[in-house]
Write a protein that holds these residues in place. Structure first.
Motif, PDB file in Angstrom:
ATOM      1  N   VAL A  79       2.896 -15.013  21.084  1.00  0.00           N
ATOM      2  CA  VAL A  79       2.466 -16.398  20.915  1.00  0.00           C
ATOM      3  C   VAL A  79       2.102 -16.634  19.455  1.00  0.00           C
ATOM      4  O   VAL A  79       1.769 -15.694  18.728  1.00  0.00           O
ATOM      5  CB  VAL A  79       1.265 -16.754  21.831  1.00  0.00           C
ATOM      6  CG1 VAL A  79       1.641 -16.613  23.290  1.00  0.00           C
ATOM      7  CG2 VAL A  79       0.050 -15.913  21.504  1.00  0.00           C
ATOM      8  N   LYS A  80       2.193 -17.894  19.042  1.00  0.00           N
ATOM      9  CA  LYS A  80       1.840 -18.258  17.677  1.00  0.00           C
ATOM     10  C   LYS A  80       0.629 -19.177  17.717  1.00  0.00           C
ATOM     11  O   LYS A  80       0.580 -20.125  18.507  1.00  0.00           O
ATOM     12  CB  LYS A  80       3.001 -18.963  16.985  1.00  0.00           C
ATOM     13  CG  LYS A  80       2.754 -19.215  15.504  1.00  0.00           C
ATOM     14  CD  LYS A  80       3.942 -19.890  14.855  1.00  0.00           C
ATOM     15  CE  LYS A  80       4.788 -18.820  14.219  1.00  0.00           C
ATOM     16  NZ  LYS A  80       5.879 -19.374  13.407  1.00  0.00           N
ATOM     17  N   TYR A  81      -0.338 -18.856  16.849  1.00  0.00           N
ATOM     18  CA  TYR A  81      -1.548 -19.663  16.732  1.00  0.00           C
ATOM     19  C   TYR A  81      -1.949 -19.736  15.271  1.00  0.00           C
ATOM     20  O   TYR A  81      -2.110 -18.701  14.622  1.00  0.00           O
ATOM     21  CB  TYR A  81      -2.682 -19.067  17.572  1.00  0.00           C
ATOM     22  CG  TYR A  81      -3.940 -19.885  17.548  1.00  0.00           C
ATOM     23  CD1 TYR A  81      -4.000 -21.124  18.171  1.00  0.00           C
ATOM     24  CD2 TYR A  81      -5.079 -19.427  16.894  1.00  0.00           C
ATOM     25  CE1 TYR A  81      -5.150 -21.885  18.156  1.00  0.00           C
ATOM     26  CE2 TYR A  81      -6.234 -20.176  16.873  1.00  0.00           C
ATOM     27  CZ  TYR A  81      -6.273 -21.411  17.497  1.00  0.00           C
ATOM     28  OH  TYR A  81      -7.407 -22.166  17.469  1.00  0.00           O
ATOM     29  N   LYS A  82      -2.052 -20.935  14.748  1.00  0.00           N
ATOM     30  CA  LYS A  82      -2.415 -21.172  13.350  1.00  0.00           C
ATOM     31  C   LYS A  82      -1.534 -20.375  12.397  1.00  0.00           C
ATOM     32  O   LYS A  82      -2.008 -19.752  11.450  1.00  0.00           O
ATOM     33  CB  LYS A  82      -3.889 -20.882  13.110  1.00  0.00           C
ATOM     34  CG  LYS A  82      -4.793 -21.843  13.862  1.00  0.00           C
ATOM     35  CD  LYS A  82      -6.190 -21.830  13.352  1.00  0.00           C
ATOM     36  CE  LYS A  82      -6.972 -22.884  14.112  1.00  0.00           C
ATOM     37  NZ  LYS A  82      -8.151 -23.311  13.451  1.00  0.00           N
ATOM     38  N   GLY A  83      -0.234 -20.346  12.690  1.00  0.00           N
ATOM     39  CA  GLY A  83       0.736 -19.710  11.801  1.00  0.00           C
ATOM     40  C   GLY A  83       0.877 -18.208  11.950  1.00  0.00           C
ATOM     41  O   GLY A  83       1.714 -17.597  11.293  1.00  0.00           O
ATOM     42  N   LYS A  84       0.077 -17.570  12.790  1.00  0.00           N
ATOM     43  CA  LYS A  84       0.164 -16.115  12.978  1.00  0.00           C
ATOM     44  C   LYS A  84       0.609 -15.798  14.397  1.00  0.00           C
ATOM     45  O   LYS A  84       0.237 -16.472  15.346  1.00  0.00           O
ATOM     46  CB  LYS A  84      -1.187 -15.451  12.697  1.00  0.00           C
ATOM     47  CG  LYS A  84      -1.575 -15.487  11.250  1.00  0.00           C
ATOM     48  CD  LYS A  84      -2.744 -14.576  10.998  1.00  0.00           C
ATOM     49  CE  LYS A  84      -3.052 -14.579   9.511  1.00  0.00           C
ATOM     50  NZ  LYS A  84      -4.174 -13.719   9.210  1.00  0.00           N
ATOM     51  N   GLU A  85       1.397 -14.727  14.511  1.00  0.00           N
ATOM     52  CA  GLU A  85       1.875 -14.301  15.822  1.00  0.00           C
ATOM     53  C   GLU A  85       0.946 -13.239  16.407  1.00  0.00           C
ATOM     54  O   GLU A  85       0.437 -12.380  15.687  1.00  0.00           O
ATOM     55  CB  GLU A  85       3.297 -13.758  15.711  1.00  0.00           C
ATOM     56  CG  GLU A  85       4.297 -14.847  15.382  1.00  0.00           C
ATOM     57  CD  GLU A  85       5.738 -14.377  15.428  1.00  0.00           C
ATOM     58  OE1 GLU A  85       5.991 -13.164  15.583  1.00  0.00           O
ATOM     59  OE2 GLU A  85       6.623 -15.247  15.304  1.00  0.00           O
ATOM     60  N   HIS A  86       0.740 -13.327  17.708  1.00  0.00           N
ATOM     61  CA  HIS A  86      -0.099 -12.389  18.453  1.00  0.00           C
ATOM     62  C   HIS A  86       0.698 -11.892  19.650  1.00  0.00           C
ATOM     63  O   HIS A  86       1.359 -12.669  20.325  1.00  0.00           O
ATOM     64  CB  HIS A  86      -1.375 -13.084  18.941  1.00  0.00           C
ATOM     65  CG  HIS A  86      -2.182 -13.694  17.849  1.00  0.00           C
ATOM     66  ND1 HIS A  86      -3.183 -13.024  17.204  1.00  0.00           N
ATOM     67  CD2 HIS A  86      -2.119 -14.928  17.276  1.00  0.00           C
ATOM     68  CE1 HIS A  86      -3.715 -13.820  16.290  1.00  0.00           C
ATOM     69  NE2 HIS A  86      -3.084 -14.975  16.310  1.00  0.00           N
ATOM     70  N   LYS A  87       0.606 -10.601  19.908  1.00  0.00           N
ATOM     71  CA  LYS A  87       1.358  -9.991  21.008  1.00  0.00           C
ATOM     72  C   LYS A  87       0.413  -9.690  22.166  1.00  0.00           C
ATOM     73  O   LYS A  87      -0.673  -9.148  21.975  1.00  0.00           O
ATOM     74  CB  LYS A  87       2.033  -8.713  20.517  1.00  0.00           C
ATOM     75  CG  LYS A  87       2.855  -8.012  21.565  1.00  0.00           C
ATOM     76  CD  LYS A  87       3.651  -6.865  20.992  1.00  0.00           C
ATOM     77  CE  LYS A  87       2.753  -5.787  20.479  1.00  0.00           C
ATOM     78  NZ  LYS A  87       3.438  -4.560  20.096  1.00  0.00           N
ATOM     79  N   ILE A  88       0.860 -10.034  23.362  1.00  0.00           N
ATOM     80  CA  ILE A  88       0.122  -9.714  24.581  1.00  0.00           C
ATOM     81  C   ILE A  88       1.000  -8.773  25.397  1.00  0.00           C
ATOM     82  O   ILE A  88       2.107  -9.125  25.775  1.00  0.00           O
ATOM     83  CB  ILE A  88      -0.196 -10.987  25.395  1.00  0.00           C
ATOM     84  CG1 ILE A  88      -1.010 -11.963  24.555  1.00  0.00           C
ATOM     85  CG2 ILE A  88      -0.913 -10.631  26.682  1.00  0.00           C
ATOM     86  CD1 ILE A  88      -1.113 -13.347  25.150  1.00  0.00           C
ATOM     87  N   ASP A  89       0.514  -7.566  25.655  1.00  0.00           N
ATOM     88  CA  ASP A  89       1.254  -6.562  26.414  1.00  0.00           C
ATOM     89  C   ASP A  89       0.634  -6.467  27.803  1.00  0.00           C
ATOM     90  O   ASP A  89      -0.335  -5.759  28.024  1.00  0.00           O
ATOM     91  CB  ASP A  89       1.194  -5.217  25.691  1.00  0.00           C
ATOM     92  CG  ASP A  89       2.006  -4.124  26.383  1.00  0.00           C
ATOM     93  OD1 ASP A  89       2.592  -4.391  27.454  1.00  0.00           O
ATOM     94  OD2 ASP A  89       2.057  -3.003  25.851  1.00  0.00           O
ATOM     95  N   ASN A  90       1.196  -7.251  28.737  1.00  0.00           N
ATOM     96  CA  ASN A  90       0.666  -7.302  30.089  1.00  0.00           C
ATOM     97  C   ASN A  90       1.795  -7.701  31.035  1.00  0.00           C
ATOM     98  O   ASN A  90       2.442  -8.727  30.829  1.00  0.00           O
ATOM     99  CB  ASN A  90      -0.487  -8.315  30.143  1.00  0.00           C
ATOM    100  CG  ASN A  90      -1.077  -8.442  31.524  1.00  0.00           C
ATOM    101  OD1 ASN A  90      -0.484  -9.066  32.396  1.00  0.00           O
ATOM    102  ND2 ASN A  90      -2.239  -7.854  31.720  1.00  0.00           N
ATOM    103  N   TYR A  91       2.008  -6.910  32.067  1.00  0.00           N
ATOM    104  CA  TYR A  91       3.128  -7.154  32.977  1.00  0.00           C
ATOM    105  C   TYR A  91       3.033  -8.517  33.674  1.00  0.00           C
ATOM    106  O   TYR A  91       4.008  -9.257  33.735  1.00  0.00           O
ATOM    107  CB  TYR A  91       3.237  -6.038  34.022  1.00  0.00           C
ATOM    108  CG  TYR A  91       4.313  -6.311  35.041  1.00  0.00           C
ATOM    109  CD1 TYR A  91       5.656  -6.148  34.701  1.00  0.00           C
ATOM    110  CD2 TYR A  91       4.005  -6.756  36.316  1.00  0.00           C
ATOM    111  CE1 TYR A  91       6.666  -6.420  35.627  1.00  0.00           C
ATOM    112  CE2 TYR A  91       5.000  -7.025  37.244  1.00  0.00           C
ATOM    113  CZ  TYR A  91       6.327  -6.859  36.890  1.00  0.00           C
ATOM    114  OH  TYR A  91       7.320  -7.136  37.790  1.00  0.00           O
ATOM    115  N   ASP A  92       1.864  -8.855  34.225  1.00  0.00           N
ATOM    116  CA  ASP A  92       1.725 -10.115  34.958  1.00  0.00           C
ATOM    117  C   ASP A  92       1.941 -11.317  34.035  1.00  0.00           C
ATOM    118  O   ASP A  92       2.584 -12.297  34.423  1.00  0.00           O
ATOM    119  CB  ASP A  92       0.351 -10.200  35.627  1.00  0.00           C
ATOM    120  CG  ASP A  92       0.213  -9.187  36.760  1.00  0.00           C
ATOM    121  OD1 ASP A  92       1.238  -8.861  37.395  1.00  0.00           O
ATOM    122  OD2 ASP A  92      -0.920  -8.724  37.001  1.00  0.00           O
TER     123      ASP A  92
END
Length: 130
Positions: A79-92
């Motif tokens: 996901v992108k928030y305020k120009g930075k990407e963040h990764k979420i590692d979760n199966y559901d």
């Protein structure tokens, strides 16, 4: 009775163990000392990517035996928030959002403010607003 060398080696191992714990925790102590505030917030983020990848599962020679290391599959939503990407590692989360690239969703996150006024965001969870 243990020999001097056995006692010496045991002492070195115990000292090394505690030294490693201290050394690896110093950066956490320093960064936590510079934090001025932490707050939980909810805001809108955009889903920019989804992918799965598998790590491990290789054959390794241990002595004379061939051993297979276990494989691990990571299910990632970016996901992108305020120009930075963040990764979420979760199966559901991956299962729910993998086909929703480009869509905006709500995110629960932690906003961390440092003494030097730097702000970092840690995305904890994303969800669709009903």
């Amino acid at each position: 009775m243990k020999s001097f060398m056995e006692n010496y080696l045991f002492g070195v191992m115990v000292f090394s163990f505690f030294a490693a714990i201290i050394i690896f925790n110093i950066p956490n102590f320093i960064s936590n000392k510079n934090i001025t505030s932490k707050e939980n917030i909810v805001d809108t983020v955009q889903i920019v990517d989804s992918y799965e990848n598998t790590t491990g599962g290789t054959m390794t020679l241990v002595g004379k035996a061939l051993v297979r290391t276990p494989s691990t599959t990571h299910y990632n939503i970016v996901v992108k928030y305020k120009g930075k990407e963040h990764k979420i590692d979760n199966y559901d989360t991956y299962k729910q959002f993998k086909d929703k690239k480009g869509q905006n969703v709500k995110a629960m996150m932690k906003k961390i403010t440092y003494k030097d006024k730097e702000i970092k965001y840690e995305i904890k969870n994303i969800y669709e607003e009903n």
